[in-house]
Design a protein around this motif. Structure first.
Motif, PDB file in Angstrom:
ATOM      1  N   GLU A 367       0.848  -1.183   0.000  1.00 58.94           N
ATOM      2  CA  GLU A 367       0.000   0.000   0.000  1.00 58.94           C
ATOM      3  C   GLU A 367       0.888   1.239   0.000  1.00 58.94           C
ATOM      4  OE1 GLU A 367      -3.655   2.041   2.566  1.00 58.94           O
ATOM      5  OE2 GLU A 367      -2.707   0.188   3.253  1.00 58.94           O
ATOM      6  N   THR A 369       1.297   4.241   0.887  1.00 52.39           N
ATOM      7  CA  THR A 369       1.057   5.411   1.721  1.00 52.39           C
ATOM      8  C   THR A 369       2.368   6.183   1.868  1.00 52.39           C
ATOM      9  OG1 THR A 369       1.597   4.243   3.770  1.00 52.39           O
ATOM     10  CG2 THR A 369      -0.695   4.149   3.021  1.00 52.39           C
ATOM     11  N   HIS A 370       2.295   7.401   2.349  1.00 53.13           N
ATOM     12  CA  HIS A 370       3.504   8.192   2.546  1.00 53.13           C
ATOM     13  C   HIS A 370       4.429   7.529   3.569  1.00 53.13           C
ATOM     14  CE1 HIS A 370       1.297  11.164   0.256  1.00 53.13           C
ATOM     15  NE2 HIS A 370       2.369  11.936   0.236  1.00 53.13           N
ATOM     16  N   GLU A 371       3.830   6.947   4.597  1.00 55.72           N
ATOM     17  CA  GLU A 371       4.634   6.273   5.622  1.00 55.72           C
ATOM     18  C   GLU A 371       5.341   5.050   5.056  1.00 55.72           C
ATOM     19  OE1 GLU A 371       4.158   4.309  10.111  1.00 55.72           O
ATOM     20  OE2 GLU A 371       2.379   4.899   8.953  1.00 55.72           O
ATOM     21  N   ASN A 372       4.611   4.226   4.312  1.00 55.99           N
ATOM     22  CA  ASN A 372       5.216   3.017   3.747  1.00 55.99           C
ATOM     23  C   ASN A 372       6.305   3.344   2.735  1.00 55.99           C
ATOM     24  OD1 ASN A 372       3.579   1.396   5.284  1.00 55.99           O
ATOM     25  ND2 ASN A 372       2.085   1.007   3.662  1.00 55.99           N
ATOM     26  N   ASP A 406      -6.657   6.532  -5.802  1.00 54.71           N
ATOM     27  CA  ASP A 406      -6.310   6.635  -4.384  1.00 54.71           C
ATOM     28  C   ASP A 406      -4.952   7.301  -4.199  1.00 54.71           C
ATOM     29  OD1 ASP A 406      -8.686   5.430  -3.756  1.00 54.71           O
ATOM     30  OD2 ASP A 406      -7.825   3.440  -3.414  1.00 54.71           O
ATOM     31  N   LEU A 410      -3.946  10.893  -2.336  1.00 52.86           N
ATOM     32  CA  LEU A 410      -2.977  10.977  -1.242  1.00 52.86           C
ATOM     33  C   LEU A 410      -1.930  12.061  -1.505  1.00 52.86           C
ATOM     34  CD1 LEU A 410      -2.216   7.248  -0.266  1.00 52.86           C
ATOM     35  CD2 LEU A 410      -3.284   9.000   1.158  1.00 52.86           C
ATOM     36  N   HIS A 414      -1.286  15.139   0.942  1.00 53.74           N
ATOM     37  CA  HIS A 414      -0.084  15.157   1.784  1.00 53.74           C
ATOM     38  C   HIS A 414       1.176  15.614   1.058  1.00 53.74           C
ATOM     39  CE1 HIS A 414      -2.379  13.126   4.902  1.00 53.74           C
ATOM     40  NE2 HIS A 414      -2.697  12.160   4.057  1.00 53.74           N
ATOM     41  N   TYR A 417       5.620  11.912  -2.165  1.00 56.29           N
ATOM     42  CA  TYR A 417       6.280  10.902  -1.349  1.00 56.29           C
ATOM     43  C   TYR A 417       7.720  11.337  -1.077  1.00 56.29           C
ATOM     44  CZ  TYR A 417       2.540   7.695  -2.924  1.00 56.29           C
ATOM     45  OH  TYR A 417       1.340   7.097  -3.200  1.00 56.29           O
TER      46      TYR A 417
END
Length: 458
Positions: A367, A369-372, A406, A410, A414, A417
């Motif tokens: 996934e 996400t910015h964190e991943n 999606d 994101l 945010h 990345y």
């Protein structure tokens, strides 16, 4: 903006999907998060808009905000009601046959995958073998296996955003493959996914082959940005990018890679990472990187990146051929002969590569996400196949940030990345990604590209 031409119609089914249970109808028409209507509508719209060129799922959905699709249950079976569908999908107010077939393929795969994942307890904590069996079952349910056919499926990867010279070259390669009676499997979209099919179609016609296969493998997150091209006559929708990639290498018998962007790079890294696994060293899989004259710099950049990050062994897993379609097809033909001999000797199926070892990190969905993305380990000290897996995830995240609904949302919320790692490796990645931007390989030519990533420690 002028309103698009639209048509509303009732559509009869084709293929095996002719009846639905009341429960299935309710799920497909359920607009809540637990239902499938939003996904069904988006994938159906992508199929109906296959004559349009674009790479933004969001723009497509905004263009046809009034489009809807409903199930009509009758005592004789089901029908689909299309409301304000793209007029280009119709001829004299009748839905084009190929579009109709692909529309019901969407219905088939969305329901089947939903049923598998929700009702089969194996997939709550899926093991590697469970995931492979899920891929197998989706392909089998789609009738993608022809059990007595000799290995002849060539997977063609490449960008949806390519120049005219590169597109024409993909047709020439496809033509040479078609003359040699090979079938084509691609990601089903435009550009390098459409060209080989178009060329092979002519090659098949010259050889009087009437049952040629033009297989398109896609997934819900990308189908609206890369709508199935008109040549696809077997459409299969896998649940996510990881299962889509596994379907390519299990179903296909050889791989040809044309110029592309981060999505193509993701595919290259995926296959190299698998082929580097010790258990796969004896499994034949011909992989050719090819393009027209003038594409040398592109392949040099890719080859340099792979050499500097994954090493010489990784570079030995493919060969680069420039501006020679006949040579590409001849070498691929020899590769298919090796596959045939190997499968026969090992007692492995011609139609599905069971022996290929694929580790968990290549199978479980990532996934972006910015964190991943920020937490990805990007260091040369990692085992080579693990580094390849993480580099593949970087490219997968960039594809999501570029064109998947999606991912785009994101990035909008945010910002880009943040990617960090070993300084020299990040410098190599920055150089590669910047070359994609400069060559318009991130978006279709003429589209402004705003990077969805930022390299830290470059």
């Amino acid at each position: 903006m002028s309103k698009p031409n639209v048509v509303s119609a009732i559509v009869n089914p084709v293929g095996s999907m002719r009846v639905l249970s009341s429960r299935e109808v309710n799920i497909l028409q359920d607009n809540t998060k637990a239902g499938l209507h939003r996904l069904f509508r988006q994938c159906a719209l992508a199929v109906l808009s296959n004559e349009m060129e674009g790479d933004s799922a969001e723009e497509l959905l905004q263009t046809y905000t009034d489009f809807d699709i409903r199930i009509v249950q009758e005592h004789r079976g089901l029908k689909l009601e299309l409301i304000n569908a793209p007029a280009s999908a119709f001829v004299d107010k009748k839905l084009i046959r190929g579009v109709r077939e692909n529309l019901f393929s969407v219905l088939r795969d969305i329901l089947y995958v939903s049923s598998l994942i929700t009702s089969d307890k194996r997939f709550e904590h899926a093991s590697s073998s469970d995931i492979t069996h899920l891929v197998f079952e989706v392909l089998r349910n789609a009738n993608a296996f022809i059990t007595k056919q000799m290995p002849n499926i060539v997977v063609c990867w490449g960008g949806h955003s390519i120049g005219r010279d590169e597109y024409e070259y993909t047709k020439l390669v496809g033509y040479q493959l078609g003359l040699r009676r090979m079938n084509i499997c691609t990601g089903c979209g435009p550009g390098a996914m459409k060209g080989p099919m178009k060329g092979a179609y002519i090659g098949h016609a010259k050889q009087r082959i009437s049952n040629g296969r033009f297989i398109g493998l896609t997934e819900p997150g990308i189908i609206a940005a890369e709508s199935p091209n008109p040549i696809v006559n077997e459409l299969v929708i896998l649940p996510d990018i990881e299962k889509r990639l596994e379907a390519f290498v299990r179903l296909g018998h050889g791989i040809i890679v044309f110029p592309g962007g981060p999505g193509t790079c993701e595919e290259i890294l995926y296959l190299i990472g698998i082929l580097l696994h010790p258990e796969n060293k004896d499994i034949p899989m011909t992989m050719i990187l090819t393009g027209p004259a003038g594409s040398e710099a592109y392949f040099e950049q890719i080859d340099k990146f792979i050499g500097n990050t994954l090493g010489r062994e990784a570079q030995e897993k493919y060969q680069i051929i420039v501006n020679d379609p006949a040579k590409v097809a001849t070498i691929m033909s020899r590769g298919l002969e090796k596959v045939t001999r190997f499968r026969r000797k090992q007692g492995d199926a011609y139609y599905f590569n069971w022996l290929l070892k694929i580790d968990d990190e290549f199978q479980h969905p990532f996934e972006p996400t910015h964190e991943n993305m920020a937490n990805l380990e990007l260091h040369k000290s990692l085992p080579t196949h693990q580094l390849a897996a993480n580099l593949r995830r970087v490219m997968s995240g960039i594809v999501a940030g570029n064109i998947k609904e999606d991912g785009v949302n994101l990035i909008r919320k945010h910002g880009p990345y943040k990617l960090s790692g070993e300084p020299e490796l990040m410098k190599q990645m920055d150089n590669l990604l910047q070359s994609f931007v400069e060559q318009y390989r991130m978006k279709l030519p003429g589209s402004h590209y705003e990077p969805c990533y930022e390299i830290i420690d470059a």
